[in-house]
Design an enzyme around this catalytic site. Structure first.
Site, short mmCIF file in Angstrom:
data_model
loop_
_atom_site.label_atom_id
_atom_site.label_comp_id
_atom_site.label_asym_id
_atom_site.label_seq_id
_atom_site.Cartn_x
_atom_site.Cartn_y
_atom_site.Cartn_z
N GLU A 273 0.82 6.79 -6.67
CA GLU A 273 -0.28 7.77 -6.75
C GLU A 273 0.26 9.20 -6.71
O GLU A 273 -0.19 10.07 -7.46
CB GLU A 273 -1.23 7.54 -5.57
CG GLU A 273 -2.34 8.58 -5.45
CD GLU A 273 -3.00 8.50 -4.09
OE1 GLU A 273 -3.08 9.54 -3.42
OE2 GLU A 273 -3.42 7.40 -3.69
N LYS B 270 0.83 -1.20 0.00
CA LYS B 270 0.00 0.00 0.00
C LYS B 270 0.87 1.26 0.00
O LYS B 270 0.53 2.27 -0.63
CB LYS B 270 -0.93 0.00 1.22
CG LYS B 270 -1.82 1.24 1.34
CD LYS B 270 -2.67 1.46 0.09
CE LYS B 270 -3.82 2.42 0.29
NZ LYS B 270 -3.55 3.66 0.99
#
Length: 286
Positions: free
Chosen positions: A164, A157
């Site tokens: 991102e 993550k």
């Protein structure tokens, strides 16, 4: 997440420190507990307690409390954006009491209720298997995976969020170039166009097109960009692993720059250009 689980046929008991959040959850059909201890008492062994609290001290203190409340055979899931090194330590802490631990990287944000959440699980295979019915309810098809042992879920993550950062920075820079060009472009039109067949199409572009449709000049949005911490951890991990990650690092530093009304670094550069080359400087209006 509680509502999506309930829609999937699961019985959910929830607790949070916010009275308003508790009231809203209860209105949506979630059973609520008045304390963490009451929540544990509501669950039948073997219990599954899924945490969605801020990383760091809030997660640590909650797990410390749970360690004394739960029993061997129970399972704790940390679905927050914790540092993977903290997850390794917490797994060891709980294992000493016979309590299983799964670190769950969760992506999906406010759209997760309708679209589903992408879930990245780290921990023992048998613990992840216990969670399978809940994971199937939370995630879209093919939207969850057991990626490795404890720590792996939050590590994946962290890298996800680092990527991102870079994607957001690229879209930001590109659309500023479009906006400042001599062509008086309609940014919403370009964003919508790129959603069809373009190699840069993505869910993020879908969201940008929607935002520009509502507000073409984004006048109500200040260009002040916070970071949740995972971008910093990703840069540090890249350094530790000797992985060149200039895009991730630059996108993090660009967020820092967005919070400055004026950059002192730029002041120094302007002053030096004046000193060595006689270049004009703009007067400080402050």
């Amino acid at each position: 997440m509680a509502l999506r689980l309930a829609r999937g046929g699961h019985e959910v008991v929830g607790y949070t420190i916010g009275e308003e959040d508790l009231r809203r959850a209860e209105e949506r059909g979630t059973r609520v507990a008045g304390s963490l201890q009451a929540l544990v008492a509501e669950l039948d062994p073997p219990r599954v307690v899924w945490l969605m609290v801020p990383a760091g001290e809030p997660t640590s203190s909650t797990i410390d409390l749970l360690t004394d409340m739960l029993e061997a055979g129970d399972l704790v899931v940390d679905g927050g954006n914790s540092n993977f090194t903290d997850s390794l330590r917490r797994a060891s802490q709980l294992d000493a009491r016979g309590i299983a631990f799964v670190d769950a990287g969760v992506s999906g944000g406010i759209w997760g209720l309708e679209e589903g959440y992408c879930l990245m699980l780290g921990g023992p295979a048998e613990a992840v298997e216990v969670l399978r019915p809940a994971l199937d309810a939370l995630a879209p098809e093919d939207g969850w995976a057991h990626v490795g042992p404890n720590g792996a879920g939050h590590f994946v993550k962290m890298v996800h969020n680092g990527i991102e950062y870079g994607l957001l920075q690229a879209y930001g820079e590109g659309f500023e170039m479009l906006r400042t060009s001599a062509f008086d472009l309609e940014l919403g039109q370009v964003a919508s166009l790129w959603r069809s067949g373009s190699v840069v199409r993505s869910w993020l572009l879908d969201l940008l097109a929607r935002a520009l449709e509502r507000e073409p000049d984004l006048a109500s949005v200040r260009g002040h960009v916070e970071d949740s911490g995972e971008g910093r951890w990703a840069v540090l991990a890249a350094i530790d692993q000797e992985v060149p990650a200039p895009v991730t690092a630059h996108s993090l530093f660009a967020r820092f720059a967005s919070r400055q009304d004026e950059s002192f670094s730029a002041k120094v550069i302007a002053a030096l250009r004046r000193e060595f080359g006689g270049h004009a400087v703009h007067p400080d209006g402050g």
